[in-house]
Structure formats: structure tokens, C-alpha cells
Design a protein around this motif. Structure first.
Motif, PDB file in Angstrom:
ATOM      1  N   GLY A  45       0.779  -1.226   0.000  1.00 13.52           N
ATOM      2  CA  GLY A  45       0.000   0.000   0.000  1.00 13.52           C
ATOM      3  C   GLY A  45       0.810   1.275   0.000  1.00 13.52           C
ATOM      4  O   GLY A  45       0.332   2.323   0.446  1.00 13.52           O
ATOM      5  N   GLU A  46       2.043   1.222  -0.510  1.00 15.16           N
ATOM      6  CA  GLU A  46       2.879   2.420  -0.551  1.00 15.16           C
ATOM      7  C   GLU A  46       2.557   3.257  -1.786  1.00 15.16           C
ATOM      8  O   GLU A  46       2.175   2.723  -2.837  1.00 15.16           O
ATOM      9  N   ARG A  47       2.726   4.572  -1.653  1.00 14.51           N
ATOM     10  CA  ARG A  47       2.529   5.470  -2.786  1.00 14.51           C
ATOM     11  C   ARG A  47       3.707   5.307  -3.759  1.00 14.51           C
ATOM     12  O   ARG A  47       4.866   5.298  -3.326  1.00 14.51           O
ATOM     13  N   PRO A  48       3.444   5.182  -5.063  1.00 14.81           N
ATOM     14  CA  PRO A  48       4.555   5.052  -6.023  1.00 14.81           C
ATOM     15  C   PRO A  48       5.483   6.261  -5.961  1.00 14.81           C
ATOM     16  O   PRO A  48       5.025   7.406  -5.862  1.00 14.81           O
ATOM     17  N   GLY A  49       6.783   6.003  -5.984  1.00 18.40           N
ATOM     18  CA  GLY A  49       7.753   7.090  -5.994  1.00 18.40           C
ATOM     19  C   GLY A  49       7.833   7.730  -7.365  1.00 18.40           C
ATOM     20  O   GLY A  49       7.181   7.298  -8.323  1.00 18.40           O
ATOM     21  N   GLU A  50       8.645   8.769  -7.478  1.00 21.11           N
ATOM     22  CA  GLU A  50       8.807   9.465  -8.746  1.00 21.11           C
ATOM     23  C   GLU A  50       9.705   8.654  -9.677  1.00 21.11           C
ATOM     24  O   GLU A  50      10.852   8.363  -9.334  1.00 21.11           O
ATOM     25  N   PRO A  51       9.223   8.258 -10.849  1.00 25.20           N
ATOM     26  CA  PRO A  51      10.089   7.556 -11.802  1.00 25.20           C
ATOM     27  C   PRO A  51      11.182   8.499 -12.302  1.00 25.20           C
ATOM     28  O   PRO A  51      10.971   9.718 -12.368  1.00 25.20           O
ATOM     29  N   PRO A  52      12.345   7.966 -12.672  1.00 23.99           N
ATOM     30  CA  PRO A  52      13.493   8.819 -13.035  1.00 23.99           C
ATOM     31  C   PRO A  52      13.393   9.354 -14.466  1.00 23.99           C
ATOM     32  O   PRO A  52      14.246   9.070 -15.313  1.00 23.99           O
ATOM     33  N   ILE A  53      12.375  10.138 -14.736  1.00 23.43           N
ATOM     34  CA  ILE A  53      12.127  10.603 -16.095  1.00 23.43           C
ATOM     35  C   ILE A  53      13.273  11.472 -16.618  1.00 23.43           C
ATOM     36  O   ILE A  53      13.726  11.308 -17.765  1.00 23.43           O
ATOM     37  N   ASP A  54      13.769  12.399 -15.794  1.00 19.33           N
ATOM     38  CA  ASP A  54      14.846  13.279 -16.246  1.00 19.33           C
ATOM     39  C   ASP A  54      16.086  12.485 -16.651  1.00 19.33           C
ATOM     40  O   ASP A  54      16.713  12.757 -17.682  1.00 19.33           O
TER      41      ASP A  54
END
Length: 449
Positions: A45-54
Motif C-alpha cells: 500500500g505504498e505510494r509510487p515514488g517518482e520515476p526517473p524521467i529526467d
């Protein structure tokens, strides 16, 4: 479920994903990382982290330009120039070969440039009665951290997206001011140490017996040296690419050169280095198309393109996984792991080293461990200082392509892959170079920043 229990269970998921991805290899690293994210989100149930788009966008833009350069023959020209430098000073090959390979790895942003140089290094060392394992092992191992000194490598892309942001604002110029001298110190010291390892070629009874039996040619016998060819289009394409690299460094050193735009509140702020690198590399790609005339249909089949995409996919999955895990437990990590790192700061370097050894990927090790180091309070300068040398952990096991290639090119058998995991010819050079570079990098970080 208490914080301690959930932290441990989720940490097991992260480690399991890394291990399984490593066993799968290639894009499997990224796919298993993505599965790990799914488990953290749907099961815990963790919130997805920021994918490394940059980081992904930087890698894709650089890989595109570098692949166009390779298709035009630019890599071949770089290798030819490097080979001439090595052949011009044969007696200093143990120091000169890795330094030359280091310079061109920085310029090209890839360690793949080493493959065609390996037979040249072997040939020159053998003909000059120098034990081939000495220049070969140092030249291979240096490429582990060379990418930490390259403005256009996947590892640097991953690093910049972590440090060149608020509140750290530790950009390309600052990173290079630490990684380049630390790496150079590591290479020179390692070359001096390795220069005394093993018997000299003329004093090795096994090799001399093979020469007498005819299994190996006489080093003094006349013969053709290894010759490499390149084209004018390749030369021009490589020069354009290298000029692009220099432009990126200049934009990093002098932010005022970048276009500025007003933010909320009215103050003009230069565009970030992530955007700058992408714009420069796409411009370089167009210039290579116009000047080098590469066959665009061949670009996807180049080694740079293939390895670049694999690195991007691996980075995507693993970085997303660690970002999700750290975001979910940042307070706990800072209060526990942070205390360990505060007391024994070199634990951070050990962690980067071990992940690099497990994944054989500099960019994956960067995105996995560097965020933890920053989160627990290490300065970006100190993180950078230890990060570069620790990336050499990718050569802990004799499973890297350049290690295998070097052993195969060494017909004397002095470069060995071993049979007990850690008894290969690259292990001691790797340890020496890592230790020296980490120590020098940390010292520079403390003194300068």
C-alpha cells in the motif's frame, strides 16, 4: 504492521528484485525493479515514488547522438587516435593505456570504446616485453569509474538528477572537479602498483617455454602491428560529438550562458542542466546526420544504442523501486541508517560498491544508493567523492564483457578470469583503484567544499 516490520519486509522485496534482476541480466534488471514497485504499491500500500524521467531523457538524448556518431564511424576514429597515442610510447603503456582509454571513455560517454583498443594494448605490450596483464587489467578497471567523470554517461545522468536540484544545487562542474582528479589519482597509483605484479615477460618460465615451443610468436620477430582505420566522415562526426561534450561542460561551468526565463516572482533563472544536455545532444545528432551522413537504418544496431537502451530500462525499474522505498520510509532511514553513516561515512562507499558489484551497472548503483546517502545527511560533495571510486565494484566478479574480452585477447594467458570468483587478474587492480579514488575523492570534497 509496525514500521520496523514493514521496513524489513519491503527491504527484502527491494533486495530480492535487485538479486533476481542481476541473475536475469540486461533488461531483466529493470523489469524486476518494476515488479518490486508493483509489490510495494499493491501489497504494502505504498505510494509510487517518482520515476526517473529526467535521467531517462538525458540517457536517450545522449545515446541517440552517440549512436549516430558510431554509425558514421566516429568511434572508429576515436579508437584510431587512442591507438596511435599508445603505440607512440610503448614503454609507458601500463600508465599510458589506461589514461588514454580514460580520456576517450569520458569523451564518448561509454566504456565500449575499450573493446577495439584491447588487441592494440596486448600487441604493443607483448612486442615490448611487458607482461600484457598489467596494462590490460588497469585499462579495463578504469572504465568502471570513467563514466563518473563523463558529462554524457548514463551514470552522470543519474547523478545530476539527484544532486543538481534544490536544496543541493551541486552541478556538473562541481561533480567533475572531484571525480576527474580522484579518478586520475586512482589510475596512476594502480598502474604503479600493477607494474610490479607478476613476473616480467622475459622472466616468466611458462610464457618463455611457450615461445620456445612456437605456441607464441617471438616478441622480437618482425610482423604487422594492429592497424585500425577510420574515415573522414567518422572523424568529423567524432569532432562534432566531442564539441558537444565541451559545450555541455561550458554550460555547466558558466550558467549565465544558458537561456534564462522568469519564474514566479519575476526573477530570471537559467534552464537546468538536464534540459541543456538534452538540447545540446539533439543538436549534435542533427549535425552528425548532416556532416557524417550515417545510415540511419544502422543506428539501432550499433553497440552504443543497444547498451544505452538496456541501461535506460534497467535504470527505470530499479530507480523507481528505490525511490518508492525511500519515500515510504525516509524518516526511518534517516534516523537509523543515517546514524551508521554519520559514525562511519565510508559505509556509503561500501554500499555503492556492493550494489555495483551485484548489478554490474554504474547508473543502477547510483540511483539505488546515492539518494540514501543524501537523505541521511551526507553532503553532495562527499557523496560524489566516494561515489566515483566505488563504481569500480562492477569488476568484483569476472563477469563483465571487457574482462572476458581482455582475457581472450591476452594470448600469453597472463590475464586470467580465475576459477574461484575473486582470484581473477582484475581483482587487486580494482581494489587498489577503488580505495585510492574513494580516499582522494573524499579528501577533495572536504577541502574544496
Amino acid at each position: 504492521m509496525t514500521m520496523d516490520v514493514s521496513f524489513v519486509l519491503e527491504a527484502v522485496v527491494v533486495l530480492a528484485a535487485i538479486v533476481m534482476g542481476t541473475r536475469s541480466g540486461g533488461v531483466g534488471v529493470g523489469v524486476w525493479g518494476g515488479l518490486g514497485v508493483a509489490v510495494l504499491v499493491f501489497v504494502f500500500g505504498e505510494r509510487p515514488g517518482e520515476p526517473p524521467i529526467d535521467a531517462l531523457l538525458i540517457i536517450l538524448s545522449v545515446v541517440t547522438a552517440a549512436s549516430l556518431m558510431q554509425a558514421a564511424g566516429g568511434i572508429d576514429w576515436m579508437v584510431q587516435v587512442a591507438a596511435r597515442v599508445i603505440q607512440a610510447h610503448p614503454r609507458q603503456i601500463t600508465v599510458l593505456a589506461p589514461l588514454t582509454a580514460f580520456a576517450f571513455s569520458i569523451g564518448s560517454g561509454t566504456g565500449n570504446i575499450l573493446y577495439p583498443l584491447l588487441p592494440v594494448i596486448y600487441d604493443v605490450s607483448y612486442r615490448n616485453h611487458i607482461r600484457p596483464s598489467r596494462p590490460l587489467t588497469v585499462s579495463v578497471v578504469q572504465s568502471g569509474m570513467a563514466l563518473a567523470a563523463s558529462p554524457v554517461s548514463a551514470a552522470m545522468a543519474a547523478m545530476l538528477t539527484l544532486t543538481d536540484v534544490a536544496p543541493y544545487d551541486f552541478g556538473l562542474a562541481q561533480i567533475l572537479s572531484i571525480t576527474i582528479p580522484a579518478a586520475l589519482a586512482g589510475i596512476v597509483v594502480t598502474a604503479l602498483v600493477v607494474g610490479r605484479m607478476g613476473k616480467d615477460l622475459d622472466d616468466d618460465p611458462e610464457i618463455q617455454e611457450r615461445i620456445r615451443s612456437g605456441a607464441l610468436p617471438d616478441p622480437d620477430a618482425a610482423g604487422e602491428t594492429v592497424e585500425l582505420t577510420s574515415t573522414t566522415a567518422g572523424r568529423n562526426s567524432a569532432i562534432v560529438f566531442l564539441l558537444g561534450v565541451l559545450a555541455i561542460v561550458a554550460f555547466g561551468l558558466f550558467p549565465d550562458l544558458r537561456p534564462s526565463f522568469a519564474e514566479e516572482g519575476g526573477e530570471a533563472v537559467p534552464i537546468d542542466m538536464t534540459t541543456t544536455i538534452e538540447l545540446v545532444m539533439f543538436t549534435v545528432g542533427v549535425l552528425i546526420i548532416l556532416i557524417g551522413r550515417p545510415k540511419l537504418s544502422e543506428v539501432p544496431s550499433t553497440s552504443v544504442f543497444k547498451s544505452g537502451l538496456v541501461a535506460a530500462i534497467a535504470l527505470f525499474g530499479i530507480a523507481w523501486l528505490t525511490a518508492t522505498f525511500i519515500a515510504a520510509h525516509e524518516e526511518y532511514i534517516v534516523s537509523t541508517v543515517g546514524a551508521w553513516v554519520t559514525d562511519w561515512r565510508f559505509i556509503f562507499a561500501v554500499a555503492v560498491f556492493l550494489v555495483a558489484a551485484l548489478t554490474t551497472s554504474q547508473s543502477t548503483a547510483t540511483r539505488t544508493i546515492v539518494p540514501i546517502g543524501l537523505a541521511v545527511g551526507l553532503s553532495p560533495a562527499l557523496v560524489t567523492g566516494m561515489w566515483a571510486g566505488a563504481l569500480n565494484g562492477i569488476y568484483t566478479l569476472p563477469a563483465n564483457g571487457t574482462q572476458i574480452a581482455a582475457a581472450n585477447f591476452d594470448l600469453t594467458g597472463s590475464t586470467k578470469l580465475g576459477g574461484k570468483l575473486l582470484d581473477h587478474s582484475f581483482f587487486v587492480p580494482m581494489l587498489v583503484m577503488s580505495a585510492v579514488s574513494i580516499g582522494v575523492g573524499a579528501l577533495i570534497a572536504v577541502v574544496l567544499y
